[in-house]
Design a protein around this motif. Structure first.
Motif, mmCIF file in Angstrom:
data_model
loop_
_atom_site.group_PDB
_atom_site.id
_atom_site.type_symbol
_atom_site.label_atom_id
_atom_site.label_comp_id
_atom_site.label_asym_id
_atom_site.label_seq_id
_atom_site.Cartn_x
_atom_site.Cartn_y
_atom_site.Cartn_z
ATOM 1 N N LYS A 198 0.856 -1.186 0.000
ATOM 2 C CA LYS A 198 0.000 0.000 0.000
ATOM 3 C C LYS A 198 0.892 1.235 0.000
ATOM 4 C CE LYS A 198 -3.920 -2.077 2.465
ATOM 5 N NZ LYS A 198 -4.875 -1.926 3.587
ATOM 6 N N THR A 199 0.295 2.390 -0.218
ATOM 7 C CA THR A 199 1.103 3.613 -0.204
ATOM 8 C C THR A 199 1.447 3.993 1.235
ATOM 9 O OG1 THR A 199 -0.836 5.042 -0.145
ATOM 10 C CG2 THR A 199 0.028 4.458 -2.320
ATOM 11 N N ALA A 200 2.604 4.614 1.397
ATOM 12 C CA ALA A 200 3.055 5.014 2.730
ATOM 13 C C ALA A 200 2.087 5.991 3.376
ATOM 14 C CB ALA A 200 4.451 5.627 2.638
ATOM 15 N N HIS A 201 1.511 6.885 2.579
ATOM 16 C CA HIS A 201 0.575 7.874 3.130
ATOM 17 C C HIS A 201 -0.667 7.206 3.695
ATOM 18 C CE1 HIS A 201 1.879 12.057 2.595
ATOM 19 N NE2 HIS A 201 2.637 11.593 1.626
ATOM 20 N N SER A 202 -1.178 6.175 3.017
ATOM 21 C CA SER A 202 -2.408 5.537 3.484
ATOM 22 C C SER A 202 -2.166 4.671 4.708
ATOM 23 C CB SER A 202 -3.030 4.703 2.362
ATOM 24 O OG SER A 202 -2.174 3.636 1.998
ATOM 25 N N VAL A 203 -1.002 4.008 4.796
ATOM 26 C CA VAL A 203 -0.727 3.117 5.921
ATOM 27 C C VAL A 203 -0.325 3.908 7.158
ATOM 28 C CG1 VAL A 203 0.795 1.292 6.790
ATOM 29 C CG2 VAL A 203 -0.112 1.165 4.464
ATOM 30 N N PHE A 204 0.592 4.867 6.998
ATOM 31 C CA PHE A 204 1.145 5.581 8.148
ATOM 32 C C PHE A 204 0.404 6.873 8.460
ATOM 33 C CE2 PHE A 204 5.218 3.536 6.495
ATOM 34 C CZ PHE A 204 5.047 2.403 7.287
ATOM 35 N N LYS A 205 -0.617 7.195 7.643
ATOM 36 C CA LYS A 205 -1.389 8.434 7.861
ATOM 37 C C LYS A 205 -0.445 9.632 7.977
ATOM 38 C CE LYS A 205 -4.802 5.561 8.285
ATOM 39 N NZ LYS A 205 -5.599 5.228 7.087
ATOM 40 N N LEU A 206 0.457 9.733 7.011
ATOM 41 C CA LEU A 206 1.441 10.821 7.041
ATOM 42 C C LEU A 206 0.738 12.163 6.860
ATOM 43 C CD1 LEU A 206 4.230 9.264 4.774
ATOM 44 C CD2 LEU A 206 4.174 9.356 7.263
ATOM 45 N N PRO A 207 1.201 13.203 7.540
ATOM 46 C CA PRO A 207 0.590 14.534 7.377
ATOM 47 C C PRO A 207 0.841 15.068 5.973
ATOM 48 C CG PRO A 207 2.563 14.670 8.739
ATOM 49 C CD PRO A 207 2.305 13.216 8.523
ATOM 50 N N LEU A 208 -0.114 15.865 5.484
ATOM 51 C CA LEU A 208 0.003 16.414 4.135
ATOM 52 C C LEU A 208 0.863 17.672 4.094
ATOM 53 C CD1 LEU A 208 -3.702 15.977 2.965
ATOM 54 C CD2 LEU A 208 -1.756 14.513 2.446
ATOM 55 N N ILE A 259 -1.986 8.759 13.809
ATOM 56 C CA ILE A 259 -2.352 7.422 14.276
ATOM 57 C C ILE A 259 -2.558 7.467 15.778
ATOM 58 C CG2 ILE A 259 -1.600 5.018 14.503
ATOM 59 C CD1 ILE A 259 0.071 5.377 12.000
ATOM 60 N N SER A 260 -3.732 7.053 16.234
ATOM 61 C CA SER A 260 -4.007 6.988 17.655
ATOM 62 C C SER A 260 -3.385 5.728 18.249
ATOM 63 C CB SER A 260 -5.529 6.972 17.886
ATOM 64 O OG SER A 260 -5.832 6.626 19.220
ATOM 65 N N LYS A 261 -2.883 5.830 19.481
ATOM 66 C CA LYS A 261 -2.254 4.677 20.134
ATOM 67 C C LYS A 261 -3.271 3.573 20.421
ATOM 68 C CE LYS A 261 1.067 5.224 23.110
ATOM 69 N NZ LYS A 261 1.903 5.623 24.273
ATOM 70 N N GLN A 262 -4.559 3.892 20.398
ATOM 71 C CA GLN A 262 -5.589 2.894 20.660
ATOM 72 C C GLN A 262 -6.157 2.277 19.377
ATOM 73 O OE1 GLN A 262 -5.710 6.039 22.340
ATOM 74 N NE2 GLN A 262 -4.551 4.983 23.941
ATOM 75 N N SER A 263 -5.653 2.711 18.213
ATOM 76 C CA SER A 263 -6.213 2.248 16.946
ATOM 77 C C SER A 263 -5.654 0.879 16.558
ATOM 78 C CB SER A 263 -5.915 3.258 15.837
ATOM 79 O OG SER A 263 -4.517 3.357 15.635
ATOM 80 N N ASN A 264 -6.324 0.249 15.593
ATOM 81 C CA ASN A 264 -5.881 -1.059 15.108
ATOM 82 C C ASN A 264 -4.523 -0.979 14.426
ATOM 83 O OD1 ASN A 264 -8.222 -2.277 16.021
ATOM 84 N ND2 ASN A 264 -9.322 -1.971 14.081
ATOM 85 N N ILE A 265 -4.302 0.087 13.642
ATOM 86 C CA ILE A 265 -3.024 0.203 12.948
ATOM 87 C C ILE A 265 -1.882 0.400 13.938
ATOM 88 C CG2 ILE A 265 -3.322 2.696 12.582
ATOM 89 C CD1 ILE A 265 -1.426 0.216 10.320
ATOM 90 N N ALA A 266 -2.173 1.043 15.077
ATOM 91 C CA ALA A 266 -1.149 1.200 16.108
ATOM 92 C C ALA A 266 -0.736 -0.166 16.666
ATOM 93 C CB ALA A 266 -1.662 2.100 17.231
ATOM 94 N N GLN A 267 -1.712 -1.061 16.834
ATOM 95 C CA GLN A 267 -1.407 -2.407 17.323
ATOM 96 C C GLN A 267 -0.572 -3.179 16.297
ATOM 97 O OE1 GLN A 267 -2.207 -3.464 20.458
ATOM 98 N NE2 GLN A 267 -0.850 -5.182 19.969
ATOM 99 N N VAL A 268 -0.895 -3.000 15.030
ATOM 100 C CA VAL A 268 -0.111 -3.646 13.961
ATOM 101 C C VAL A 268 1.331 -3.146 13.980
ATOM 102 C CG1 VAL A 268 0.153 -3.861 11.462
ATOM 103 C CG2 VAL A 268 -2.112 -4.081 12.495
ATOM 104 N N GLU A 302 10.756 11.152 9.156
ATOM 105 C CA GLU A 302 10.956 11.601 10.539
ATOM 106 C C GLU A 302 9.666 11.488 11.343
ATOM 107 O OE1 GLU A 302 12.433 15.507 9.893
ATOM 108 O OE2 GLU A 302 14.393 14.826 9.160
ATOM 109 N N ALA A 303 8.513 11.742 10.695
ATOM 110 C CA ALA A 303 7.223 11.596 11.378
ATOM 111 C C ALA A 303 6.983 10.141 11.775
ATOM 112 C CB ALA A 303 6.091 12.086 10.474
ATOM 113 N N LEU A 304 7.347 9.204 10.884
ATOM 114 C CA LEU A 304 7.196 7.783 11.197
ATOM 115 C C LEU A 304 8.095 7.392 12.369
ATOM 116 C CD1 LEU A 304 6.033 5.005 10.531
ATOM 117 C CD2 LEU A 304 7.912 4.692 8.907
ATOM 118 N N ASN A 305 9.307 7.924 12.387
ATOM 119 C CA ASN A 305 10.233 7.621 13.492
ATOM 120 C C ASN A 305 9.650 8.073 14.831
ATOM 121 O OD1 ASN A 305 12.881 6.985 14.720
ATOM 122 N ND2 ASN A 305 13.068 9.209 14.894
#
Length: 859
Positions: A474-484, A496-505, A526-529
């Motif tokens: 998938k695209t990095a923007h869609s998976v990591f919810k990178l800021p625009l 990404i919320s710490k309580q969300s499903n993607i956070a658990q993944v 850097e945002a992903l880090n």
């Protein structure tokens, strides 16, 4: 557009605002605007002019009495900072190149002070040399540079306040007045122009029937009665009368009239000057523009009347505007709906109704899910209740399919042991992996190895096309919810919320692969880090997860709108503070040559590497295109016929023929031109789809009318008018259902309905699948105001931009170099879409082209 004004000393000066037919490319900015002292030996004349007119002069703490000093600092922000290369600036104001003396800059001596480039007011060398005067030139590359676009042109002359004191009154009376110097007085007496713009803009009135304004004296009752019985003619009423008596206006919209007619004696008369209009004797066209006064949406009927005037040609009355297909509509709003000009909740119902007729239940569920996510449905439950039987028809007939597990080659274990186990808690970069070295193959093996042991491995890419080449990509923007807004936020974080499903993944995953990372802005990395550290609770790099960054720095770098070379390099991954902590691994061996023994592919690959590294022989950045690199053609028609031979019979071609070829161009406008030519080349009925555009905030409708929104073409958005034909290749502009339907996925049109487009996927993991594509809601982020466009997220793609092609492999590629490449790696990317010289055709009118390589990125 210009205005003349006078300073308090009585000296006149002028502010001029110019719109250029072509936008200045970032690499040309330094040639047009300079903020540096000229070389006194090479150009002594310009040196003396700049010294005398364009040096701000020393100011600062030691010289608080200079006029520019306010609150202890220079109001003009001098001295500026030294900068080695021009940057566009996040606030809309460019930071021009100002080199320090030790880096090639020059100095001047003024009143015993040595001043350098930090004190230079930006100028244009040609204008300064021509007029020998103070001429400040600035680049208005964004609406954020509001003072240049609006303030200086409209603010008027400097004003002075003075007061009159009445000694006989206890209250002091003050009046604000204007001082007019003798210079300005003479200018006005002689009737010299003070303000002018070109072309002329003529404003057109708009009002409901019997709703025009009248002005009268309430004490003169006879005059009032006369005004009521004989209201004055307005431009709108005159337009109706014109359409009754003249055939030519029946072909025009209301806004077009001032181009052919002048307003005289409360009526429109034909222009006597201008260009003759073919087929219409006596009609001349001038460059005047018509603009209808804007109406607030709260004035509902008048607002929709105005909308109709921009769509209906040659109306003869208010009633005719309401008549749609022979039926008189009760209101102007319903007339607009009947013409399909407005978003309507019934639109989504008819969309589902059409989809039911042409799709299987499984396709309908995909289609409905896309509508739920992207279409902002106000009553999704009603749609579900109405169509749930059609959506679930196949469930009772479903048969479980036995899927045998795939055999895993022994090479998986070998690559896994060598490349992954030893690199736990590590970020690894395959940042030097040219085409043909097996990068995608290695990545997919690593993903399979981790998943074989039920581990979580995330595969993302910077582009949708690259994502389709990865298993589960998938695209990095869609998976990591990178800021625009990565360029405007100092410390961006993923949404990404710490309580969300993607956070658990992310907390449980063992491997993250980011392909085409060289295209990504460093801020996203850097945002992903920061996000992974927060979610995983570890303060080490990437929160302790193994991350593999894959790409080739010879290819295109992050796209910075209107950015200069310095902007692009500054946003590159290598400019990140995290880059020194990343382990680097390179893939050098060309597997096409090694496995297949294809020596010609080896020669072609070596030549591509020289181009990508900037080591190909060149003269002032221009390389002569060698005959052993490609086939060179001299015209666009020859290029299109070689890439798309016999296109008139496109219906007879298999999808393999269409998906394996494309024409690449550096810019969108040339791609659009080629797509239009090829779309007309085969005999199918063209269908036009118009978008529904509207501002988010209703008050903005006054400033940004609908006809203006229709003209906007933000990056990544479909056009207001989308013209398609059955069998035409199209490209998806949004991630609708990754990895099946990604931004960049190519499809072929199979059916064109009013609200649904049926197409077959011709690239990626879902190749051969038939999909249904609805209109969706799209909100661009390019502007200072918000508006939405409801349109099919598609565009024709016989041709595409070079940047969009990155990640795609083709069997036949054409490159249109009528406009040369303008950014790092573009020519290399275009050439490397194919694996052999026989598959590459280049249109290069000069026989040479620019090969732009930012070598500082390759070090």
């Amino acid at each position: 557009m210009y205005s003349v004004e006078w300073q308090k000393r009585g000296l006149p000066h002028i502010h001029i605002l110019l719109w250029l037919k072509q936008r200045i490319s970032p690499d040309k900015l330094d040639c047009i605007i300079s903020a540096e002292i000229p070389d006194p030996e090479k150009d002594s004349l310009l040196y003396d002019i700049i010294k005398a007119n364009m040096i701000h002069g020393s100011c600062g703490n030691s010289k608080n009495r200079t006029p520019c000093m306010e609150s202890g600092s220079c109001s003009k922000k001098y001295p500026r900072s030294f900068i080695q290369e021009t940057q566009t600036g996040d606030d809309g104001y460019p930071k021009y190149r100002r080199r320090a003396p030790e880096n090639g800059g020059f100095t001047v001596e003024i009143n015993g002070n040595t001043l350098d480039n930090r004190w230079v007011v930006p100028y244009n060398p040609v204008l300064s040399r021509t007029f020998g005067a103070h001429i400040n030139v600035e680049y208005c590359n964004s609406v954020k540079s509001i003072k240049y676009i609006c303030k200086y042109i409209t603010k008027g002359s400097d004003q002075a306040e003075f007061g009159f004191e009445n000694d006989n009154d206890e209250v002091k009376l003050y009046e604000s007045g204007r001082y007019i110097s003798s210079s300005e007085a003479v200018w006005r007496i002689l009737a010299f122009p003070i303000h002018e713009r070109f072309p002329t803009v003529f404003h057109l009135s708009v009002h409901l029937e019997n709703g025009q304004r009248v002005y009268f004296n309430p004490n003169d009752s006879s005059r009032l009665t006369d005004m009521i019985n004989n209201p004055p003619k307005t431009t709108l009423l005159a337009f109706f009368d014109l359409c009754k008596t003249d055939d030519f206006p029946k072909t025009l919209l209301y806004v077009d009239v001032p181009s052919y007619y002048v307003w005289k004696n409360n009526r429109f008369e034909r222009r006597k000057r201008g260009i003759n209009v073919n087929g219409w004797p006596g009609i001349k066209r001038d460059k005047a523009l018509g603009r209808v006064y804007t109406i607030h949406p709260n004035n509902t009927e008048c607002y929709y009347l105005r909308l109709l005037l921009h769509e209906v040609r040659g109306p003869t009355s208010f009633l005719k505007l309401k008549t749609i297909n022979g039926t008189i509509q009760p209101t102007y709003q319903t007339a607009c709906k009947a013409l399909g000009l407005l978003e309507d909740e019934r639109h989504w119902d008819t969309t589902m109704e059409e989809a039911v007729l042409c799709g299987s239940p499984f396709k309908l569920r995909e289609h409905f899910a896309i509508m739920l996510i992207f279409c902002q449905l106000s009553d999704a439950l009603s749609l579900w209740e109405k169509y749930k039987d059609s959506l679930s028809e196949d469930i009772r007939h479903r048969v479980e399919l036995d899927i045998q597990p795939e055999n895993v080659n022994s090479i998986i274990n070998e690559v896994y042991n060598k490349c992954l186990v030893t690199l736990e808690d590590t970020v690894l970069s395959l940042g030097d992996a040219p085409g043909g070295t097996g990068k995608t193959f290695v990545i997919n093996i690593l993903l399979a190895r981790v998943r074989k042991d039920n581990g979580i491995a995330l595969a993302v890419a910077s582009s949708g096309i690259a994502a389709t080449l990865l298993e589960g990509g998938k695209t990095a923007h869609s998976v990591f919810k990178l800021p625009l807004n990565l360029t405007r936020v100092e410390t961006p974080m993923c949404n990404i919320s710490k309580q969300s499903n993607i956070a658990q993944v992310l907390k449980d995953c063992k491997l993250i692969v980011w392909d085409e990372c060289t295209m990504a802005h460093k801020g996203g990395f850097e945002a992903l880090n920061r996000t992974l550290k927060d979610i995983r609770g570890y303060n080490n790099l990437m929160g302790g997860v193994t991350v593999l960054l894959a790409g080739d720095f010879r290819q295109t770098l992050p796209v910075i709108p209107r950015g200069t070379r310095a902007d692009v390099v500054k946003s590159c991954l290598k400019a990140s503070y995290l880059w020194p902590h990343i382990q680097k691994v390179a893939l050098h061996k060309n597997m096409r040559v090694h496995v297949k023994g294809d020596t010609s592919a080896g020669i072609f690959a070596e030549m591509l590497l020289k181009i990508g590294d900037g080591n190909f022989p060149s003269l002032e950045g221009e390389i002569t295109i060698p005959s052993n690199l490609c086939t060179v053609v001299s015209s666009l028609s020859e290029l299109t016929s070689r890439i798309y031979p016999d296109i008139i019979n496109i219906k007879m071609k298999p999808i393999e023929w269409l998906c394996e070829r494309a024409i690449l161009t550096p810019k969108n406008d040339k791609a659009a031109e080629i797509n239009e030519i090829l779309l007309k080349a085969f005999n199918e009925k063209a269908v036009e789809y118009k978008s529904f555009d509207s501002v988010i905030q209703s008050d903005d409708a006054v400033h940004y009318p609908l006809e203006f929104l229709n003209t906007l073409n933000p990056s990544g958005l479909p056009s207001h008018k989308l013209i398609l034909k059955i069998e035409a290749p199209i490209m998806l502009l949004r991630n609708l259902n990754p990895p099946k339907l990604c931004n960049g996925t190519r499809l072929q049109v199979k059916s064109l309905h009013k609200n649904v487009i049926e197409a077959i996927v011709i690239t990626g993991c879902a190749r051969g699948d038939i999909v249904l594509i609805p209109r969706i809601t799209l909100i661009p982020t390019d502007y200072s105001f918000e508006f939405k466009r409801i349109q099919f997220p598609l565009k024709v793609c016989f041709a595409m931009t070079i940047n969009k092609s990155q990640g795609q492999s083709l069997s036949m590629a054409g490159i249109d170099l009528r406009e040369e490449c303008f950014s790092h790696g573009q020519f290399y990317v275009a050439c490397s879409r194919v694996s052999s010289a026989s598959s590459l055709v280049i249109l290069a009118p000069k026989g040479s082209t620019k090969n732009i390589v930012y070598k500082e990125v390759l070090r």
